[in-house]
Write a protein that holds these residues in place. Structure first.
Motif, PDB file in Angstrom:
ATOM      1  N   GLU A 175       0.830  -1.209   0.000  1.00 24.43           N
ATOM      2  CA  GLU A 175       0.000   0.000   0.000  1.00 24.43           C
ATOM      3  C   GLU A 175       0.862   1.255   0.000  1.00 24.43           C
ATOM      4  OE1 GLU A 175      -3.485   2.034   2.675  1.00 24.43           O
ATOM      5  OE2 GLU A 175      -3.329  -0.146   2.623  1.00 24.43           O
ATOM      6  N   MET A 176       1.972   1.230   0.734  1.00 25.90           N
ATOM      7  CA  MET A 176       2.871   2.374   0.759  1.00 25.90           C
ATOM      8  C   MET A 176       3.508   2.573  -0.619  1.00 25.90           C
ATOM      9  SD  MET A 176       5.805   3.527   3.480  1.00 25.90           S
ATOM     10  CE  MET A 176       6.637   1.966   3.497  1.00 25.90           C
TER      11      MET A 176
ATOM     12  N   ASN B  65       3.024   5.820  -3.090  1.00 22.97           N
ATOM     13  CA  ASN B  65       4.170   6.544  -3.644  1.00 22.97           C
ATOM     14  C   ASN B  65       4.083   6.626  -5.163  1.00 22.97           C
ATOM     15  OD1 ASN B  65       5.239   6.939  -1.107  1.00 22.97           O
ATOM     16  ND2 ASN B  65       6.666   5.228  -1.243  1.00 22.97           N
ATOM     17  N   ASP B  66       3.764   5.509  -5.822  1.00 21.83           N
ATOM     18  CA  ASP B  66       3.619   5.500  -7.280  1.00 21.83           C
ATOM     19  C   ASP B  66       2.538   6.491  -7.707  1.00 21.83           C
ATOM     20  OD1 ASP B  66       5.589   3.588  -7.888  1.00 21.83           O
ATOM     21  OD2 ASP B  66       4.188   1.910  -7.731  1.00 21.83           O
ATOM     22  N   LEU B  67       1.401   6.401  -7.064  1.00 16.83           N
ATOM     23  CA  LEU B  67       0.262   7.246  -7.408  1.00 16.83           C
ATOM     24  C   LEU B  67       0.581   8.720  -7.170  1.00 16.83           C
ATOM     25  CD1 LEU B  67      -2.644   7.231  -8.402  1.00 16.83           C
ATOM     26  CD2 LEU B  67      -3.369   6.972  -6.028  1.00 16.83           C
ATOM     27  N   LYS B  68       1.180   9.025  -6.040  1.00 24.30           N
ATOM     28  CA  LYS B  68       1.512  10.407  -5.697  1.00 24.30           C
ATOM     29  C   LYS B  68       2.472  11.010  -6.724  1.00 24.30           C
ATOM     30  CE  LYS B  68       3.251  13.256  -1.944  1.00 24.30           C
ATOM     31  NZ  LYS B  68       4.165  13.284  -0.836  1.00 24.30           N
ATOM     32  N   LEU B  69       3.486  10.254  -7.109  1.00 26.56           N
ATOM     33  CA  LEU B  69       4.442  10.728  -8.118  1.00 26.56           C
ATOM     34  C   LEU B  69       3.752  11.035  -9.446  1.00 26.56           C
ATOM     35  CD1 LEU B  69       7.677   8.577  -7.816  1.00 26.56           C
ATOM     36  CD2 LEU B  69       7.551  11.049  -8.057  1.00 26.56           C
TER      37      LEU B  69
END
Length: 111
Positions: free
Chosen positions: A3-4, A8-12
């Protein structure tokens, strides 16, 4: 842990879309997701094209987790984040795990 990594992928990806999306008139914007079976990654690109100009394609991010369920979760979140069209390349014959819908409707000329 997963999930982390997903956050991170999504936020980037979301941060980079926000930075690149200028909302200029007479400009078409869309996202492109490419399945790279050799490196076992998913590559995200931000594409734009002003009327009468060449298409620009900017790499956004590469997801190293080559898992369709993981990708589907990212895509669902991106669709709620942005209304941009998403073009899929390299997904011929593949289906989303949750709905069993074809991911890529047709072959693109550059495949």
């Amino acid at each position: 842990m997963e999930e982390m990594r997903m956050n991170n992928d999504l936020k980037l990806i979301e941060e980079r879309i926000t930075m690149l999306f200028k909302r200029r008139s007479k400009t078409r914007y869309w996202l492109q997701v490419v399945d790279d079976p050799y490196d076992r990654t998913y590559n995200f690109f931000f594409n734009s094209q002003r009327k009468w100009e060449r298409q620009k394609s900017v790499p956004l991010h590469t997801i190293a987790q080559h898992d369709l369920s993981y990708l589907e979760t990212i895509i669902v979140a991106l669709q709620s984040f942005t209304q941009l069209t998403i073009q899929y390349d390299g997904f011929t014959g593949q289906r989303w795990p949750s709905s069993f819908q074809l991911i890529q409707r047709k072959r693109h000329h550059d495949e």
